[in-house]
Structure formats: C-alpha cells, structure tokens
Design an enzyme around this catalytic site. Structure first.
Site, short mmCIF file in Angstrom:
data_model
loop_
_atom_site.label_atom_id
_atom_site.label_comp_id
_atom_site.label_asym_id
_atom_site.label_seq_id
_atom_site.Cartn_x
_atom_site.Cartn_y
_atom_site.Cartn_z
N HIS A 1 14.10 31.47 119.38
CA HIS A 1 13.80 31.78 118.27
C HIS A 1 13.10 32.68 118.76
O HIS A 1 11.62 32.63 119.42
CB HIS A 1 13.57 30.87 117.36
CG HIS A 1 12.18 30.31 117.27
ND1 HIS A 1 10.70 30.62 117.21
CD2 HIS A 1 12.16 29.71 118.31
CE1 HIS A 1 10.22 30.12 117.51
NE2 HIS A 1 11.17 28.69 118.17
N ASP A 2 12.74 33.69 117.54
CA ASP A 2 11.47 35.50 117.64
C ASP A 2 11.87 36.27 119.16
O ASP A 2 10.81 36.32 119.08
CB ASP A 2 10.14 34.42 118.29
CG ASP A 2 10.31 34.41 115.53
OD1 ASP A 2 10.65 34.93 114.45
OD2 ASP A 2 10.40 32.78 115.76
N GLY B 1 10.34 29.92 122.71
CA GLY B 1 10.40 31.17 122.02
C GLY B 1 9.75 32.07 121.88
O GLY B 1 8.05 31.40 122.18
#
Length: 258
Positions: free
Chosen positions: A122-123, A140
């Site tokens: 994520h991200d 992440g």
C-alpha cells in the site's frame, strides 16, 4: 479493425469502464469502478479489484491480483485507489495493493516492468521505466524514482526511498535509502560506485557522469560527515541539476543512507 474482447467466463462489473481494443482472458474478475484504458491485454485468472485504474497498452499476465486491499491492520475499509500508468507490464502472479488513508493511492508509472511474483504494498510510489525483477517485495510507502532497477528476490523495507537511475543487485536487503545514480551491492548494502552503464545507455554525457562520481566521492569516500559533505557539494556544484537532485534526495531521506 480490432475491438474489445471479453472471454465469456470472465466476470466484469457493469460499473467497470473498458476501453477500445482491450482483451480480457478466461476466468478474470474485474470489480466495480475499475478503469482499463485502450489497448490492454488482461490474461487468464487475473483479479482486478475496485477503484483500480489501468493505463493504455498495459499487459497483465496470468494469476496477478491487482488493486486488492492493503495487508495493513490499520486499513479501515476507506475508499482508496491503485493507479497504473501506460505501457506497463505486470508478469505472472504479481500482487499490488491499493493505498490507505495515509496517501489515498498506490501509484505505478509508465513503461514499468514488474517481473513474476513481485509484491507492491500500500501507498508505494513507483516512477517511470522502473524494472523490479522476479520476487522483489516492497513494503508500504516505498518510493522508487525513474529508471531504477532492483535485482531479483530483494525485500525493501517500508518507507524506504530509492533514487532515480540507481541499480540494486539481486538478493540483498534494502533497509535504508539509496541515493540517485548509484550501484548498490553487498550485505549490508553498500555504495558500489555510480551506475555508469545505465547512465551511458541513457545518454548522460561523460562530464556529467564524472561530476556525479565526484559528488559521491565526497559523500561516501571522504572523512567529512554528511552535513559537511552537503555544504561542500552546495558550494562547488549547486549550478548542476544532478547535484541538486542528489542534495534534495539526501535532505528528504527519512531512514538514512546506505
């Protein structure tokens, strides 16, 4: 004239937007609010989760899971995105997670090659023309600049930054930031010179390559600390674009340099 083809065994949400000349293979699942732009090829058994945007002329190979929710216990079901640029190739069994409320999206640039079994958490923000070899695993919030190559079976710690035009050998752990234009090898990971071959291939003139080498000699080979090194570089080379890119990267480093 080509037209879009969706295999009869594929499940495509009525809210998905599928462009012209897209091929969706057998047993694919395309969820709500997915955008797939023109010229894409989605091979068999690919799952594309909601709020995923795929650019033009991308290829996604068998078994990949694209835009699934983060493997992050803090994720609370908020609506976030995965954005993939144009002409990107995602090989077999890659997994890419959408963002969290921290950034709202995971972003992958144009002309990226993700080899088999790559994981992008994520991200993350991945620049253009990046190559992640087989089995690279990104935690992440990792940020990777343009034209970076990461060798196979390499784990990358969350929040790590990798500067543009760098090359990291396969099988090493990346737990600190890697500045632009360099080679990184060894365990623990170390500066191993500038990425001369890559820079030559991208038409960096010899005087610019020499400049980059001088700057990194100050940073990694001199006995000055990083603050004094930055002052020396700023005093002697601040008129050069590459020097400013290096200084800006070091200034924004949060995990420290390799």
């Amino acid at each position: 004239m080509m037209s879009t083809f969706i295999h009869p065994t594929a499940l495509v949400s009525p809210t998905a937007r599928i462009g012209a000349n897209v091929n969706i293979g057998p047993f694919c699942v395309i969820e709500d609010k997915v955008i797939i732009k023109s010229g894409c090829s989605i091979n068999s058994f690919v799952h594309i989760s909601n709020n995923t945007h795929i650019g033009k002329d991308c290829q996604i190979f068998q078994g990949s899971v694209i835009g699934e929710i983060p493997q992050d216990l803090k994720y609370g079901g908020e609506e976030t995105k995965l954005i993939v640029g144009d002409r990107t190739k995602i090989r077999e069994f890659c997994t890419i997670n959408k963002g969290t409320k921290a950034n709202g999206e995971t972003v992958i640039g144009n002309d990226v090659l993700l080899m088999a079994y790559v994981h992008i958490a994520h991200d993350c923000i991945i620049g253009d023309n990046v190559i992640l070899a087989n089995g690279v695993q990104l935690g992440g919030h990792v940020e990777i600049g343009d034209w970076v190559t990461v060798g196979g079976m390499t784990p990358v710690h969350q929040f790590t930054k990798i500067g543009c035009h760098s090359f990291i050998g396969g099988g090493y752990r990346i737990v600190q930031d890697i500045p632009p234009y360099i080679l990184a090898m060894g365990e623990p990971l170390k500066y191993a010179g500038i990425n001369s071959i890559g820079l030559r291939r991208r038409n960096f003139p010899s005087d610019v390559r020499d400049l980059i080498k001088k700057i990194y000699k100050i940073i990694f080979k001199s006995k000055t600390n990083i603050s004094d090194s930055m002052n020396l570089i700023n005093n002697d080379y601040s008129e050069f674009k590459e020097a400013n890119i290096i200084m800006e990267f070091i200034k924004n480093s949060s995990r420290g340099l390799i």
